[in-house]
Design a protein around this motif. Sequence first.
Motif, mmCIF file in Angstrom:
data_model
loop_
_atom_site.group_PDB
_atom_site.id
_atom_site.type_symbol
_atom_site.label_atom_id
_atom_site.label_comp_id
_atom_site.label_asym_id
_atom_site.label_seq_id
_atom_site.Cartn_x
_atom_site.Cartn_y
_atom_site.Cartn_z
ATOM 1 N N GLY A 137 0.783 -1.222 0.000
ATOM 2 C CA GLY A 137 0.000 0.000 0.000
ATOM 3 C C GLY A 137 0.816 1.273 0.000
ATOM 4 N N ALA A 138 0.218 2.300 -0.559
ATOM 5 C CA ALA A 138 0.901 3.586 -0.697
ATOM 6 C C ALA A 138 0.823 4.440 0.565
ATOM 7 C CB ALA A 138 0.317 4.351 -1.879
ATOM 8 N N ASP A 139 -0.197 4.257 1.400
ATOM 9 C CA ASP A 139 -0.348 5.123 2.574
ATOM 10 C C ASP A 139 0.828 4.978 3.543
ATOM 11 O OD1 ASP A 139 -2.727 6.120 1.590
ATOM 12 O OD2 ASP A 139 -3.987 4.779 2.800
ATOM 13 N N PHE A 140 1.176 3.743 3.871
ATOM 14 C CA PHE A 140 2.330 3.535 4.751
ATOM 15 C C PHE A 140 3.590 4.085 4.096
ATOM 16 C CE2 PHE A 140 6.151 1.208 5.907
ATOM 17 C CZ PHE A 140 6.198 1.455 7.269
ATOM 18 N N SER A 141 3.774 3.774 2.819
ATOM 19 C CA SER A 141 4.986 4.210 2.112
ATOM 20 C C SER A 141 5.133 5.721 2.138
ATOM 21 C CB SER A 141 4.959 3.713 0.668
ATOM 22 O OG SER A 141 4.928 2.298 0.633
ATOM 23 N N LYS A 142 4.056 6.428 1.865
ATOM 24 C CA LYS A 142 4.107 7.897 1.859
ATOM 25 C C LYS A 142 4.465 8.425 3.247
ATOM 26 C CE LYS A 142 1.595 12.018 0.564
ATOM 27 N NZ LYS A 142 0.442 12.582 -0.125
ATOM 28 N N ALA A 143 3.881 7.842 4.283
ATOM 29 C CA ALA A 143 4.169 8.288 5.649
ATOM 30 C C ALA A 143 5.594 7.928 6.062
ATOM 31 C CB ALA A 143 3.160 7.662 6.614
ATOM 32 N N PHE A 144 6.004 6.703 5.766
ATOM 33 C CA PHE A 144 7.324 6.236 6.190
ATOM 34 C C PHE A 144 8.431 7.033 5.505
ATOM 35 C CE2 PHE A 144 10.976 3.337 5.688
ATOM 36 C CZ PHE A 144 11.276 3.125 7.028
ATOM 37 N N PHE A 145 8.412 7.102 4.198
ATOM 38 C CA PHE A 145 9.476 7.817 3.481
ATOM 39 C C PHE A 145 9.347 9.329 3.641
ATOM 40 C CE2 PHE A 145 9.424 3.703 1.246
ATOM 41 C CZ PHE A 145 10.753 3.345 1.437
ATOM 42 N N GLY A 146 8.148 9.782 3.961
ATOM 43 C CA GLY A 146 7.942 11.207 4.224
ATOM 44 C C GLY A 146 8.743 11.696 5.422
ATOM 45 N N ILE A 147 9.104 10.795 6.330
ATOM 46 C CA ILE A 147 9.937 11.158 7.477
ATOM 47 C C ILE A 147 11.191 11.877 6.997
ATOM 48 C CG2 ILE A 147 11.422 10.194 9.294
ATOM 49 C CD1 ILE A 147 9.260 7.979 9.619
ATOM 50 N N TRP A 148 11.764 11.418 5.891
ATOM 51 C CA TRP A 148 12.993 12.000 5.342
ATOM 52 C C TRP A 148 12.729 12.953 4.176
ATOM 53 C CZ3 TRP A 148 12.395 6.921 6.727
ATOM 54 C CH2 TRP A 148 13.229 6.451 7.737
ATOM 55 N N LEU A 149 11.677 12.680 3.387
ATOM 56 C CA LEU A 149 11.526 13.359 2.103
ATOM 57 C C LEU A 149 10.393 14.382 2.031
ATOM 58 C CD1 LEU A 149 12.144 10.220 -0.146
ATOM 59 C CD2 LEU A 149 13.801 11.980 0.536
ATOM 60 N N LEU A 174 19.621 14.582 0.473
ATOM 61 C CA LEU A 174 19.111 13.378 -0.180
ATOM 62 C C LEU A 174 18.551 13.688 -1.564
ATOM 63 C CD1 LEU A 174 17.337 11.649 2.833
ATOM 64 C CD2 LEU A 174 19.440 10.893 1.699
ATOM 65 N N LEU A 175 17.861 14.809 -1.683
ATOM 66 C CA LEU A 175 17.254 15.160 -2.973
ATOM 67 C C LEU A 175 18.269 15.725 -3.955
ATOM 68 C CD1 LEU A 175 13.868 16.678 -1.802
ATOM 69 C CD2 LEU A 175 14.330 14.372 -2.671
ATOM 70 N N GLY A 176 19.375 16.275 -3.459
ATOM 71 C CA GLY A 176 20.365 16.859 -4.357
ATOM 72 C C GLY A 176 19.694 17.902 -5.232
ATOM 73 N N ASN A 177 19.909 17.814 -6.524
ATOM 74 C CA ASN A 177 19.270 18.734 -7.461
ATOM 75 C C ASN A 177 17.995 18.150 -8.048
ATOM 76 O OD1 ASN A 177 21.252 20.718 -7.200
ATOM 77 N ND2 ASN A 177 22.571 19.677 -8.673
ATOM 78 N N GLY A 178 17.550 17.006 -7.524
ATOM 79 C CA GLY A 178 16.376 16.333 -8.071
ATOM 80 C C GLY A 178 15.124 16.593 -7.263
ATOM 81 N N CYS A 179 14.057 16.028 -7.746
ATOM 82 C CA CYS A 179 12.745 16.157 -7.113
ATOM 83 C C CYS A 179 12.501 14.980 -6.178
ATOM 84 C CB CYS A 179 11.664 16.140 -8.190
ATOM 85 S SG CYS A 179 11.819 17.475 -9.375
ATOM 86 N N PRO A 180 11.586 15.149 -5.231
ATOM 87 C CA PRO A 180 11.188 14.001 -4.411
ATOM 88 C C PRO A 180 10.461 12.977 -5.284
ATOM 89 C CG PRO A 180 10.428 16.058 -3.436
ATOM 90 C CD PRO A 180 10.925 16.380 -4.805
ATOM 91 N N PRO A 181 10.418 11.723 -4.848
ATOM 92 C CA PRO A 181 9.646 10.732 -5.594
ATOM 93 C C PRO A 181 8.173 11.153 -5.680
ATOM 94 C CG PRO A 181 11.048 9.686 -3.967
ATOM 95 C CD PRO A 181 11.098 11.153 -3.705
ATOM 96 N N PRO A 182 7.482 10.760 -6.757
ATOM 97 C CA PRO A 182 6.083 11.185 -6.938
ATOM 98 C C PRO A 182 5.163 10.851 -5.769
ATOM 99 C CG PRO A 182 6.933 10.201 -8.951
ATOM 100 C CD PRO A 182 7.985 10.014 -7.898
ATOM 101 N N ILE A 183 5.381 9.735 -5.078
ATOM 102 C CA ILE A 183 4.510 9.368 -3.958
ATOM 103 C C ILE A 183 4.592 10.418 -2.834
ATOM 104 C CG2 ILE A 183 6.173 7.916 -2.734
ATOM 105 C CD1 ILE A 183 3.779 6.068 -2.087
ATOM 106 N N ILE A 184 5.684 11.132 -2.766
ATOM 107 C CA ILE A 184 5.852 12.150 -1.724
ATOM 108 C C ILE A 184 5.264 13.484 -2.142
ATOM 109 C CG2 ILE A 184 7.557 13.457 -0.370
ATOM 110 C CD1 ILE A 184 7.376 10.460 0.376
ATOM 111 N N SER A 185 5.532 13.891 -3.375
ATOM 112 C CA SER A 185 5.147 15.258 -3.737
ATOM 113 C C SER A 185 4.337 15.395 -5.013
ATOM 114 C CB SER A 185 6.416 16.108 -3.894
ATOM 115 O OG SER A 185 7.136 15.653 -5.022
ATOM 116 N N GLY A 186 4.084 14.319 -5.713
ATOM 117 C CA GLY A 186 3.451 14.447 -7.023
ATOM 118 C C GLY A 186 4.462 14.989 -8.010
ATOM 119 N N ALA A 187 4.005 15.723 -8.980
ATOM 120 C CA ALA A 187 4.901 16.248 -10.016
ATOM 121 C C ALA A 187 5.849 17.287 -9.422
ATOM 122 C CB ALA A 187 4.096 16.845 -11.148
ATOM 123 N N CYS A 188 6.995 17.404 -10.063
ATOM 124 C CA CYS A 188 7.999 18.362 -9.589
ATOM 125 C C CYS A 188 8.112 19.527 -10.559
ATOM 126 C CB CYS A 188 9.331 17.646 -9.461
ATOM 127 S SG CYS A 188 10.682 18.677 -8.879
#
Length: 186
Positions: free
Chosen positions: A147-159, A172-186
């Motif tokens: 499931g995506a809900d746990f993943s979004k919450a868990f990785f959201g701790i850092w991202l 961690l993000l460097g010059n890139g965007c967060p993964p879509p599950i965290i922020s949607g489009a960048c």
Amino acid sequence: MMIQYFTKNGFALFMMLSLISSLGLANNITHIEDVIKQVQPQGAGRLNFWGLHIYDATLYRSLGKDSSEFALDVRYQKSFSGKAIASRTVDEMKNIGVPESQAMAWGKELAEILPNVEPGQTLTGVYSSQQGTTLFYEGKKIAQIPGADFSKAFFGIWLSPKTSAPKLRAELLGNGCPPPIISGAC
């Protein structure tokens, strides 16, 4: 001319690899590549708390165009019990906006899964939309949480932009965007 070029660039490569190794960021990522084919580091950073070096973390992203898959590898520099890590996870999830009841339920599950860690040991979370979050300890699979809900919450701790460690997030993000599950489009 070619020898001089190689020597000059070889030395730079050697120095870069030595630095990565000394930071504890050069990891065997076979377990990540078992879930996500072809990954590369997006960024890496260090968490310090009150001057203590707690852990080093590396964010890996899939090379696949438009892939939402990623992994976060954490190499601890201090000893922690699995229950203490689970408790801190609950606090951090609540910090980014996860309802307390949900964070507590996930924390209870994590307390049963997460092992104690010693300096130099790793915990890795890998996200794929088909499998959810797969957790590894020292490269060995210890849990899969669909499931995506746990993943979004868990990785959201850092991202998540709401993280309690914004400097680490930026590293961690460097010059890139967060993964879509965290922020949607960048």
